[in-house]
Motif scaffolding. Sequence first.
Motif, PDB file in Angstrom:
ATOM      1  N   TYR A   3       0.842  -1.185   0.000  1.00 28.92           N
ATOM      2  CA  TYR A   3       0.000   0.000   0.000  1.00 28.92           C
ATOM      3  C   TYR A   3       0.882   1.240   0.000  1.00 28.92           C
ATOM      4  O   TYR A   3       2.056   1.192   0.381  1.00 28.92           O
ATOM      5  CB  TYR A   3      -0.915   0.038   1.234  1.00 28.92           C
ATOM      6  CG  TYR A   3      -1.771  -1.192   1.401  1.00 28.92           C
ATOM      7  CD1 TYR A   3      -3.027  -1.277   0.802  1.00 28.92           C
ATOM      8  CD2 TYR A   3      -1.320  -2.276   2.170  1.00 28.92           C
ATOM      9  CE1 TYR A   3      -3.816  -2.413   0.956  1.00 28.92           C
ATOM     10  CE2 TYR A   3      -2.097  -3.406   2.317  1.00 28.92           C
ATOM     11  CZ  TYR A   3      -3.343  -3.476   1.713  1.00 28.92           C
ATOM     12  OH  TYR A   3      -4.108  -4.586   1.859  1.00 28.92           O
ATOM     13  N   LYS A   4       0.292   2.351  -0.474  1.00 31.30           N
ATOM     14  CA  LYS A   4       0.954   3.648  -0.367  1.00 31.30           C
ATOM     15  C   LYS A   4       0.083   4.563   0.464  1.00 31.30           C
ATOM     16  O   LYS A   4      -1.126   4.690   0.205  1.00 31.30           O
ATOM     17  CB  LYS A   4       1.187   4.265  -1.747  1.00 31.30           C
ATOM     18  CG  LYS A   4       1.944   5.594  -1.684  1.00 31.30           C
ATOM     19  CD  LYS A   4       2.183   6.198  -3.072  1.00 31.30           C
ATOM     20  CE  LYS A   4       2.978   7.491  -2.950  1.00 31.30           C
ATOM     21  NZ  LYS A   4       3.195   8.137  -4.261  1.00 31.30           N
ATOM     22  N   LYS A   5       0.663   5.205   1.430  1.00 31.28           N
ATOM     23  CA  LYS A   5      -0.103   6.082   2.297  1.00 31.28           C
ATOM     24  C   LYS A   5      -0.548   7.323   1.522  1.00 31.28           C
ATOM     25  O   LYS A   5       0.233   7.943   0.817  1.00 31.28           O
ATOM     26  CB  LYS A   5       0.741   6.515   3.508  1.00 31.28           C
ATOM     27  CG  LYS A   5       1.005   5.389   4.494  1.00 31.28           C
ATOM     28  CD  LYS A   5       1.720   5.885   5.738  1.00 31.28           C
ATOM     29  CE  LYS A   5       1.938   4.758   6.748  1.00 31.28           C
ATOM     30  NZ  LYS A   5       2.656   5.233   7.949  1.00 31.28           N
ATOM     31  N   GLY A   6      -1.824   7.644   1.682  1.00 28.87           N
ATOM     32  CA  GLY A   6      -2.353   8.845   1.060  1.00 28.87           C
ATOM     33  C   GLY A   6      -2.620   8.721  -0.424  1.00 28.87           C
ATOM     34  O   GLY A   6      -2.839   9.736  -1.084  1.00 28.87           O
ATOM     35  N   GLY A   7      -2.595   7.537  -0.986  1.00 32.76           N
ATOM     36  CA  GLY A   7      -2.843   7.402  -2.415  1.00 32.76           C
ATOM     37  C   GLY A   7      -2.778   5.955  -2.848  1.00 32.76           C
ATOM     38  O   GLY A   7      -2.552   5.038  -2.051  1.00 32.76           O
ATOM     39  N   SER A  19       9.486   8.865 -10.783  1.00 28.20           N
ATOM     40  CA  SER A  19       9.475  10.323 -10.844  1.00 28.20           C
ATOM     41  C   SER A  19       9.217  10.885  -9.457  1.00 28.20           C
ATOM     42  O   SER A  19       8.995  10.134  -8.499  1.00 28.20           O
ATOM     43  CB  SER A  19       8.389  10.808 -11.819  1.00 28.20           C
ATOM     44  OG  SER A  19       7.117  10.367 -11.394  1.00 28.20           O
ATOM     45  N   GLU A  20       9.236  12.215  -9.349  1.00 27.74           N
ATOM     46  CA  GLU A  20       9.081  12.847  -8.044  1.00 27.74           C
ATOM     47  C   GLU A  20       7.733  12.503  -7.402  1.00 27.74           C
ATOM     48  O   GLU A  20       7.614  12.469  -6.175  1.00 27.74           O
ATOM     49  CB  GLU A  20       9.208  14.370  -8.181  1.00 27.74           C
ATOM     50  CG  GLU A  20      10.623  14.880  -8.415  1.00 27.74           C
ATOM     51  CD  GLU A  20      11.092  14.701  -9.851  1.00 27.74           C
ATOM     52  OE1 GLU A  20      10.304  14.174 -10.666  1.00 27.74           O
ATOM     53  OE2 GLU A  20      12.232  15.074 -10.161  1.00 27.74           O
ATOM     54  N   GLU A  21       6.710  12.228  -8.227  1.00 31.55           N
ATOM     55  CA  GLU A  21       5.398  11.902  -7.669  1.00 31.55           C
ATOM     56  C   GLU A  21       5.392  10.563  -6.930  1.00 31.55           C
ATOM     57  O   GLU A  21       4.463  10.281  -6.164  1.00 31.55           O
ATOM     58  CB  GLU A  21       4.345  11.857  -8.778  1.00 31.55           C
ATOM     59  CG  GLU A  21       4.088  13.196  -9.475  1.00 31.55           C
ATOM     60  CD  GLU A  21       5.140  13.509 -10.509  1.00 31.55           C
ATOM     61  OE1 GLU A  21       5.826  12.567 -10.942  1.00 31.55           O
ATOM     62  OE2 GLU A  21       5.297  14.697 -10.852  1.00 31.55           O
ATOM     63  N   ASP A  22       6.422   9.736  -7.151  1.00 31.25           N
ATOM     64  CA  ASP A  22       6.451   8.427  -6.512  1.00 31.25           C
ATOM     65  C   ASP A  22       7.074   8.465  -5.120  1.00 31.25           C
ATOM     66  O   ASP A  22       7.152   7.430  -4.454  1.00 31.25           O
ATOM     67  CB  ASP A  22       7.224   7.432  -7.393  1.00 31.25           C
ATOM     68  CG  ASP A  22       6.535   7.204  -8.729  1.00 31.25           C
ATOM     69  OD1 ASP A  22       5.306   7.076  -8.742  1.00 31.25           O
ATOM     70  OD2 ASP A  22       7.229   7.171  -9.756  1.00 31.25           O
ATOM     71  N   SER A  23       7.531   9.615  -4.689  1.00 27.47           N
ATOM     72  CA  SER A  23       8.062   9.705  -3.327  1.00 27.47           C
ATOM     73  C   SER A  23       6.912   9.612  -2.333  1.00 27.47           C
ATOM     74  O   SER A  23       5.744   9.842  -2.666  1.00 27.47           O
ATOM     75  CB  SER A  23       8.828  11.021  -3.138  1.00 27.47           C
ATOM     76  OG  SER A  23       7.962  12.119  -3.367  1.00 27.47           O
ATOM     77  N   TYR A  56       5.444   4.040   1.786  1.00 31.35           N
ATOM     78  CA  TYR A  56       4.839   2.777   1.373  1.00 31.35           C
ATOM     79  C   TYR A  56       4.894   1.824   2.564  1.00 31.35           C
ATOM     80  O   TYR A  56       5.807   1.919   3.401  1.00 31.35           O
ATOM     81  CB  TYR A  56       5.600   2.165   0.196  1.00 31.35           C
ATOM     82  CG  TYR A  56       5.579   3.000  -1.065  1.00 31.35           C
ATOM     83  CD1 TYR A  56       4.755   2.669  -2.138  1.00 31.35           C
ATOM     84  CD2 TYR A  56       6.393   4.122  -1.204  1.00 31.35           C
ATOM     85  CE1 TYR A  56       4.739   3.418  -3.306  1.00 31.35           C
ATOM     86  CE2 TYR A  56       6.383   4.889  -2.359  1.00 31.35           C
ATOM     87  CZ  TYR A  56       5.556   4.532  -3.399  1.00 31.35           C
ATOM     88  OH  TYR A  56       5.543   5.282  -4.540  1.00 31.35           O
ATOM     89  N   PHE A  57       3.956   0.912   2.657  1.00 34.20           N
ATOM     90  CA  PHE A  57       4.058  -0.097   3.707  1.00 34.20           C
ATOM     91  C   PHE A  57       3.584  -1.441   3.172  1.00 34.20           C
ATOM     92  O   PHE A  57       2.711  -1.526   2.305  1.00 34.20           O
ATOM     93  CB  PHE A  57       3.287   0.311   4.970  1.00 34.20           C
ATOM     94  CG  PHE A  57       1.802   0.363   4.830  1.00 34.20           C
ATOM     95  CD1 PHE A  57       1.010  -0.752   5.078  1.00 34.20           C
ATOM     96  CD2 PHE A  57       1.174   1.545   4.474  1.00 34.20           C
ATOM     97  CE1 PHE A  57      -0.356  -0.690   4.978  1.00 34.20           C
ATOM     98  CE2 PHE A  57      -0.192   1.608   4.354  1.00 34.20           C
ATOM     99  CZ  PHE A  57      -0.970   0.484   4.610  1.00 34.20           C
ATOM    100  N   CYS A  58       4.254  -2.468   3.701  1.00 33.60           N
ATOM    101  CA  CYS A  58       3.880  -3.833   3.360  1.00 33.60           C
ATOM    102  C   CYS A  58       3.190  -4.437   4.574  1.00 33.60           C
ATOM    103  O   CYS A  58       3.578  -4.186   5.720  1.00 33.60           O
ATOM    104  CB  CYS A  58       5.097  -4.654   2.950  1.00 33.60           C
ATOM    105  SG  CYS A  58       6.397  -4.761   4.192  1.00 33.60           S
ATOM    106  N   LEU A  59       2.173  -5.250   4.313  1.00 32.90           N
ATOM    107  CA  LEU A  59       1.393  -5.880   5.369  1.00 32.90           C
ATOM    108  C   LEU A  59       1.547  -7.392   5.230  1.00 32.90           C
ATOM    109  O   LEU A  59       1.189  -7.964   4.206  1.00 32.90           O
ATOM    110  CB  LEU A  59      -0.082  -5.483   5.256  1.00 32.90           C
ATOM    111  CG  LEU A  59      -1.009  -6.005   6.355  1.00 32.90           C
ATOM    112  CD1 LEU A  59      -0.685  -5.325   7.686  1.00 32.90           C
ATOM    113  CD2 LEU A  59      -2.467  -5.770   5.973  1.00 32.90           C
ATOM    114  N   ALA A  60       2.147  -8.027   6.281  1.00 31.00           N
ATOM    115  CA  ALA A  60       2.315  -9.483   6.296  1.00 31.00           C
ATOM    116  C   ALA A  60       1.266 -10.064   7.235  1.00 31.00           C
ATOM    117  O   ALA A  60       1.180  -9.667   8.402  1.00 31.00           O
ATOM    118  CB  ALA A  60       3.718  -9.856   6.760  1.00 31.00           C
TER     119      ALA A  60
END
Length: 1086
Positions: free
Chosen positions: A400-404, A426-430, A433-437
């Motif tokens: 997942y990505k936080k906020g988007g 690109s800069e928009e990819d900063s 991110y989190f992974c959930l196990a």
Amino acid sequence: MRRLAARGAAGDAGEAAAPAADRTDCARGRGRSPWRLIDLCAIWDSGVVLPAADWKGPSSGVAGRRLNKAEVLSSVQKAQFQRLEAARLRGPGSRERGPVLRMAGQQPPPGVLAALLLCLLSLGGAIEIPMDPSIQNELSQPPTITKQSVKDHIVDPRDNILIECEAKGNPAPSFHWTRNSRFFNIAKDPRVSMRRRSGTLVIDFRSGGRPEEYEGEYQCFARNKFGTALSNRIRLQVSKSPLWPKENLDPVVVQEGAPLTLQCNPPPGLPSPVIFWMSSSMEPITQDKRVSQGHNGDLYFSSVMLPDMQTDYSCNARFHFTHTIQQKNAFTLKVLTNHPYNDSSLRNHPDMYSARGVAERTPSFMYPQGTASSQMVLRGMDLLLECIASGVPTPDIAWYKKGGDLPSDKAKFENFNKALRITNVSEEDSGEYFCLASNKMGSIRHTISVRVKAAPYWLDEPKNLILAPGEDGRLVCRASGNPKPTVQWMVNGEPLQSAPPNPNREVAGDTIIFRDTQISSRAVYQCNTSNEHGYLLANAFVSVLDVPPRMLSPRNQLIRVILYNRTRLDCPFFGSPIPTLRWFKNGQGSNLDGGNYHVYENGSLEIKMTRKEDQGIYTCVATNILGKAENQVHLEVKDPTRIYRMPEDQVAKRGTTVQLECRVKHDPSLKLTVSWLKDDEPLYVGNRMKKEDESLTIFGVAERDQGSYTCIASTELDQDLAKAYLTVLADQATPTNRLAALPKGRPDRPRDLELTDLAERSVRLTWIPGDDNNSPITDYVVQFEEDQFQPGVWHDHSKFPGSVNSAILHLSPYVNYQFRVIAVNEVGSSHPSLPSERYRTSGAPPESNPADVKGEGTRKNNMEITWTPMNATSAFGPNLRYIVKWRRRETREAWSNVTVWGSRHVVGQTPVYVPYEIRVQAENDFGKGPEPDTVIGYSGEDSYTNNQADIATQGWFIGLMCAIALLVLILLIVCFIKRSRGGKYPVREKKDVPLGPEDPKEEDGSFDYSDEDNKPLQGSQTSLDGTIKQQESDDSLVDYGEGGEGQFNEDGSFIGQYTVKKDKEETEGNESSEATSPVNAIYSLA
């Protein structure tokens, strides 16, 4: 005007566009009025420049770009405005300037301000040297690097080393190198040589030597008398593939169900090796959600199971340049378990872990450690995020990505969802991110903070600048990055600060501005922009040329084109200053541009749809201040090649003769070739076949002749084709038509619609029929669509027999027609063909007026005049409107009139219910329609009651009412007579129809109440209004007898008078009066 806008002459802030004849710009200041530059570009500290009297607006050739409102000038660039007055164009001799009017204290108009901004931004406009060898070899040019090795140059130690550097220039450049920023003397090293006519270095190790001795940073310099160009700084490295260190690995002891990591730790190689795991017997290790290799090369076990000890595990490293594989000593596993190995308990049990006695565990992360980490990635590279977790059962991984949301177009999952790869970051990819196990025991997450940095990348890379003497220009070096890169300018390989001063050159941050360039201004400039992540180096030379116009194409070319096709007439040219190019036809007339013509920046003239009248000689003229040059192109317009009599499907018996027709219409000046295909392969014409110009004949048809035959009619410019199918029947075959035995279907759509014979009121439409699908085409329906009144709506135009594929269509004026054709057979209609090209007929005055003209009052003091509006095919011209006239009937008063664009007009303040004469005439921009007919209308009435009263006074209405009254009276009299006639009911013979049980009856007869010719249904009576009434409610014996004392015979028949209470005298009196009564007289007539 369209061409000028397309070439960037007009900006977004109100710039004017100059005539094509004045194609130049303020940066060049050259053209038919060479000093216009001063009038446009001069600027004062507290005022604004107004154009001189002879100024005609900015030119059409302003660097081929428009002013972007979002483009902001730097403070240094803004300062140039205030210096331009003192730095106007200078040159040899006395140059007169046009009168300039200063207006202090006023804000510049938007158009002038935009022109001033455009003036500064267009300084980078440059002449492009064509690739024509004669031009390239003749003109002097500074060096340009054309080929070089990559910045990080890794070489195989087993091969000779090549470091590439090639350049062009006139005269041809010479080369030298630096190594680690110091001059590299090639002559002193016998192993090093330079290729002939090139700067490429060759280091030869055939006679010995170590490649590692030549590692370092190299840079190539290409030089001629006009300047020096530089290559990138090339870092030379020798590939390395070291061996694994010797080590003894003890068996790895692990409890069943526990996590395990087998580390690879490959030796550092150049470039990094590719890692993979195998057994010592070179069998690949099976990987899945539980066991997989991480990006770092380690092998991860989410939970170890007893079968994992059945093999050993060896890490392998494959090195790219040496094509070698290094293998690490193998790991062996010893798995401790609570249960001995049992196939059935492990493989057949629904819960493998409980069957093995392995305790279930919540997930925990094996890589990366902890709950959070960070990662940096460079713009344009791939971002790889990895999460590997242990647990029993094996956890599932989700990202997942936080906020988007994750970027779906760039994100993909790898390694059984344990890795997330985002390409071309690109800069928009900063962001975070989190992974959930997670498994059934619980879940954990790990957050990765991603920072996107960037090595320098170009926003505006400097380009070679070729100017005419006295012109202005600029070099721009704009780059972005993170962190923001710094910019360093050099000239001929030396820092600009240490170069000799040049009063015609000024550095403004990322821009170098040149004014009044001369031949001595030629040089090669380098822009180096860098930050901690990398650098960019670009060369751009400034060359000053003074060349009169030249034509680059052969003279008097002949261009032939098919009618109604698009064509381009090329006229490549060159000159410095950039010449103005204009086209003329047949040596006269104005410059060709707009409408059916379009002139491209490179000088090509496009004719969008060639017609017969476009045939002729076209002359292109290139002009600059040094002279002019011209060339001619001859254009011939040819008729298209069309098959007008196509071969048809045929069914033939074996041994008969078949002829396939293929009649062609083509331009007589073109050579026609007719060829045939059989089953889409070239047809071999043997001795049983005869190919003529308009047919193919097959003698003694055999079964092998069955198939499809395609006729191809071609010239050197175009071709047409048609196909038919030949079916060969055996002798005993009874069908006479192949179509009778095949399934029938709707025809295929017609294709290749073509408009020819264009006239003011007609056009010829030709099409190629589609396959009839075994049912002959009976009709073609031609439909049209116009884009003014009902765009997108198709109307039937005409219908033609199925035997034709070309027809003359009669058209209405000023309609932008588009046609399509529908084929019809006994099964149904085809899909419509693709639309033809559009054809607009010329306009004309209307030939008719609107129909259904009416005048009716909607109120007592008005009259509404309405009509049916005319459609597109009757408008005949633009701006269709209606002239409405009216006046009172039988008066000599003048006509009142008004022009209406709709379909109604209301006349107010009219007398009550007065007749009016009305006329409605159509008119368009070409004129008025014919004189309209006069229609009588009426104004409104006082009320609806008066309306009815007025109708009642009409003679026809009175007559109608009298007729209806008389008819009703006659009917009433007839009914009355029938009811009162006779006094006695006749006794008649017994009827065939049995009476109801309630009716009195006898053996010899019965009675009824009706006349025999008008007898109602038994038990009912018909009234005057046609309804059926029950007999008991009307005309009963009680009613007639007033008390019911009538007398009956023994057989039940009625005798005597209707009533016993009336005396005999009255009865006899009634009977005696029948002869003279008017009622009886009418009855006797009945």
